[in-house]
Design a protein around this motif. Structure first.
Motif, short mmCIF file in Angstrom:
data_model
loop_
_atom_site.label_atom_id
_atom_site.label_comp_id
_atom_site.label_asym_id
_atom_site.label_seq_id
_atom_site.Cartn_x
_atom_site.Cartn_y
_atom_site.Cartn_z
N ARG A 53 0.84 -1.20 0.00
CA ARG A 53 0.00 0.00 0.00
C ARG A 53 0.87 1.25 0.00
O ARG A 53 1.64 1.46 0.92
N GLY A 54 0.76 2.03 -1.05
CA GLY A 54 1.46 3.31 -1.11
C GLY A 54 2.92 3.18 -1.48
O GLY A 54 3.44 2.10 -1.76
N THR A 55 3.57 4.32 -1.48
CA THR A 55 4.99 4.39 -1.84
C THR A 55 5.86 4.07 -0.64
O THR A 55 5.38 4.03 0.49
N GLY A 56 7.13 3.86 -0.91
CA GLY A 56 8.08 3.59 0.17
C GLY A 56 8.98 2.42 -0.15
O GLY A 56 9.06 1.96 -1.29
N GLU A 57 9.64 1.94 0.87
CA GLU A 57 10.64 0.89 0.71
C GLU A 57 10.02 -0.51 0.81
O GLU A 57 9.08 -0.73 1.57
N ILE A 58 10.59 -1.43 0.03
CA ILE A 58 10.28 -2.85 0.11
C ILE A 58 11.60 -3.60 -0.08
O ILE A 58 12.63 -2.99 -0.39
N GLY A 59 11.56 -4.89 0.07
CA GLY A 59 12.72 -5.73 -0.23
C GLY A 59 12.34 -6.75 -1.28
O GLY A 59 11.25 -7.31 -1.25
#
Length: 153
Positions: A76-82
């Motif tokens: 959900r939404g923008t930001g960091e993931i791995g």
């Protein structure tokens, strides 16, 4: 981001606004792009890439033969993931990757699946064996030990 996952590698990745669908979650088609970019970065840092429209090594020439993904929890939404990926098998001319898209803390699996690549001869575009250099480079990604891989060949 510092998620430790064995086997394989976790590539930190940023989700941007244009990765989202109208509901504000990552569009299903973007997961394949995330994996592609993570794999390209990992291999590129090890000298396997394209520059000026030419492969740096014959091992850069491959095609996706199969792609399977299961979606578990939306991003959900923008930001960091791995983007966690590993090699389940490195055959004569094929490479079977397993992968997971993870939350920043590694606690949530957003998606998981597998991707099969086939290494191609740059001139004929027919399946061709991976080089010894590619096999050595791939060792840290393998889900089994090097001895077991040698026995699988």
């Amino acid at each position: 981001m510092s998620i430790e996952c064995r086997p394989g590698h976790v590539e930190p990745f940023t989700v941007h606004f244009d990765d989202l669908d109208p509901m504000g979650i990552v569009h299903n088609s973007r997961y394949a792009v995330f994996l592609e970019r993570a794999l390209s970065r990992w291999w590129g840092e090890r000298g396997v890439s394209f520059a000026g429209g030419r492969p740096s090594t014959p091992d850069a020439v491959h095609a996706v033969a199969e792609y399977c993904i299961s979606y578990r929890a939306p991003v959900r939404g923008t930001g960091e993931i791995g983007v966690h990926f590993w090699l389940e098998n490195l055959g004569e001319s094929s490479a079977v990757y397993g992968f997971r898209i993870l939350s920043p803390d590694g606690g949530t699996v957003h998606a998981e699946g597998r991707r099969v690549n086939v290494k191609l001869d740059p001139r004929t575009l027919r399946p061709a064996p991976w080089t010894d250099d590619a096999r050595r480079t791939a060792e840290p990604l393998l889900a089994v030990g090097a001895e077991e891989v040698a026995q699988q060949r």
